[in-house]
Design a protein around this motif. Structure first.
Motif, short mmCIF file in Angstrom:
data_model
loop_
_atom_site.label_atom_id
_atom_site.label_comp_id
_atom_site.label_asym_id
_atom_site.label_seq_id
_atom_site.Cartn_x
_atom_site.Cartn_y
_atom_site.Cartn_z
N PHE A 140 0.85 -1.20 0.00
CA PHE A 140 0.00 0.00 0.00
C PHE A 140 0.88 1.24 0.00
CE2 PHE A 140 -1.71 3.35 2.81
CZ PHE A 140 -2.68 3.85 1.94
N ILE A 141 0.58 2.20 -0.90
CA ILE A 141 1.39 3.41 -1.02
C ILE A 141 0.65 4.61 -0.43
CG2 ILE A 141 2.62 4.96 -2.58
CD1 ILE A 141 2.82 2.62 -4.54
N PHE A 142 -0.50 4.95 -1.03
CA PHE A 142 -1.31 6.03 -0.47
C PHE A 142 -2.74 5.91 -0.98
CE2 PHE A 142 -0.28 7.93 -4.55
CZ PHE A 142 -1.32 8.82 -4.83
N VAL B 208 -1.34 7.80 3.81
CA VAL B 208 -0.07 7.40 3.20
C VAL B 208 0.56 6.27 4.01
CG1 VAL B 208 0.40 9.71 2.25
CG2 VAL B 208 1.30 9.09 4.50
N ASN B 209 1.40 5.50 3.32
CA ASN B 209 2.26 4.53 3.97
C ASN B 209 3.60 5.22 4.17
OD1 ASN B 209 3.94 2.46 4.73
ND2 ASN B 209 3.26 1.03 3.17
N LEU B 210 3.97 5.48 5.41
CA LEU B 210 5.17 6.27 5.69
C LEU B 210 6.45 5.56 5.30
CD1 LEU B 210 4.14 7.83 9.11
CD2 LEU B 210 4.11 8.89 6.85
N ASP B 211 6.38 4.28 4.97
CA ASP B 211 7.58 3.58 4.49
C ASP B 211 8.02 4.13 3.14
OD1 ASP B 211 7.57 2.02 6.72
OD2 ASP B 211 6.61 0.29 5.77
N TYR B 212 7.11 4.78 2.42
CA TYR B 212 7.43 5.33 1.11
C TYR B 212 7.74 6.83 1.17
CZ TYR B 212 5.62 0.99 -0.89
OH TYR B 212 5.43 -0.34 -1.21
N LEU B 213 7.75 7.39 2.37
CA LEU B 213 8.00 8.82 2.53
C LEU B 213 9.41 9.19 2.10
CD1 LEU B 213 7.04 11.58 3.66
CD2 LEU B 213 7.87 10.83 5.89
N GLN B 214 9.54 10.25 1.28
CA GLN B 214 10.84 10.71 0.82
C GLN B 214 11.21 12.07 1.40
OE1 GLN B 214 10.55 10.44 -3.56
NE2 GLN B 214 11.97 8.72 -3.44
N THR B 215 10.35 13.08 1.18
CA THR B 215 10.67 14.42 1.67
C THR B 215 9.43 15.11 2.21
OG1 THR B 215 10.28 15.47 -0.50
CG2 THR B 215 12.53 14.71 -0.01
N VAL B 216 9.68 16.09 3.08
CA VAL B 216 8.64 17.00 3.56
C VAL B 216 9.05 18.39 3.12
CG1 VAL B 216 7.43 17.89 5.58
CG2 VAL B 216 8.23 15.52 5.57
N GLU B 217 8.18 19.08 2.40
CA GLU B 217 8.54 20.37 1.81
C GLU B 217 7.47 21.41 2.11
OE1 GLU B 217 9.41 19.84 -2.33
OE2 GLU B 217 10.37 17.90 -1.99
#
Length: 279
Positions: free
Chosen positions: A182-184, A230-239
């Motif tokens: 699961f991604i988002f 969201v699935n936080l395992d796929y988190l890349q950046t916070v902008e």
């Protein structure tokens, strides 16, 4: 209409719970001394000291129920919903009223026996009028000291290939995927688009449902906005900045908005994480 399954901030800390109990415990005797609802304008020995005892009728139930609500919170993978808050307030209020009745009956009035009719009469005449004065402050303090937790993802933990099945309101809507794929998810009116990882890349499935119902079926789903999970395992950046923030996740170029209340929870996670994300 407010969804009862919407996640809200939760007061997990014992120190904050004690502080809330003490504040409310001071408020009730103060109201009793000021409003004098029990016809306590008549003088009696140690009047204010005895009236101060009602504060413990507020504090003790709050402390007694806290381990139970912490257990439920942990059982729900560190998530707290509006329905949980409603049930917690009702249950704790019942205990407060019960404690107050027995304190009033035995200590203040000094009567020898009581009946269920006396209990209901006390609650109706002297308990219910104080609820509008105490509950709003109680809910405000729980919100002020509460927070929405986001789990810390560690690379050392092996991924469990656990299958989950997502179903919508229509019987024909069903999707079985690995939990980690699961991604988002994005809500649009009466539908929710679920994005998941496959061997050929990211795929999408649409369900006629609500975001809260989909979230219940996805253990790795964490709400970051009223319309996004969201699935936080796929988190890349916070902008972004204080006015507008968003996150980027892998496997897609789409940016996902993040609300202020969820941003606070996310920054706490990032501060405890070894991941280097752009702020």
């Amino acid at each position: 209409m407010i969804s009862l399954n919407k996640t809200i901030a939760y007061t997990k800390n014992w120190k904050h719970t004690l502080w809330i109990g003490l504040l409310l415990g001071v408020l009730l005797p103060t109201l009793l001394m000021t409003l004098e609802p029990f016809d306590n304008s008549n003088s009696f020995s140690y009047k204010y000291l005895i009236l101060s005892g009602y504060g413990f009728c507020i504090l003790i139930p709050i402390l007694l129920v806290h381990p139970i609500e912490n257990y439920v919170y942990k059982l729900q993978t560190n998530r707290w919903f509006i329905i949980n808050e409603c049930l917690y307030v009702l249950a704790t209020l019942f205990l407060m009223l019960l404690f107050s009745f027995f304190y009033h009956f035995y200590v203040v009035s000094g009567l020898p026996t009581f009946t269920s009719k006396l209990i209901w009469g006390f609650i109706k005449s002297f308990g219910l009028p104080f609820i509008p004065l105490i509950v709003p402050l109680w809910l405000y303090l729980r919100s002020k000291y509460g927070l929405i937790e986001v789990p810390i993802s560690t690379k050392e933990q092996p991924k469990k290939m656990k299958s989950i099945t997502i179903v919508g309101n229509n019987k024909s809507e069903s999707l079985t995927i690995f939990e980690s794929d699961f991604i988002f998810a994005r809500a649009q009116q009466n539908y929710v688009d679920v994005y998941f990882n496959t061997e050929t890349g990211m795929q999408q499935e649409t369900f006629r449902s609500t975001l809260s119902n989909i979230m219940k079926q996805l253990p790795k789903a964490w709400q970051v906005h009223r319309s996004y999970l969201v699935n936080l395992d796929y988190l890349q950046t916070v902008e972004g900045n204080a006015r507008k923030r968003f996150i980027r996740i892998s496997l897609t170029d789409e940016t996902i908005p993040i609300s202020q209340v969820y941003y606070k929870a996310l920054t706490k996670r990032l501060s405890n994480s070894s991941q280097e994300l752009q702020n």
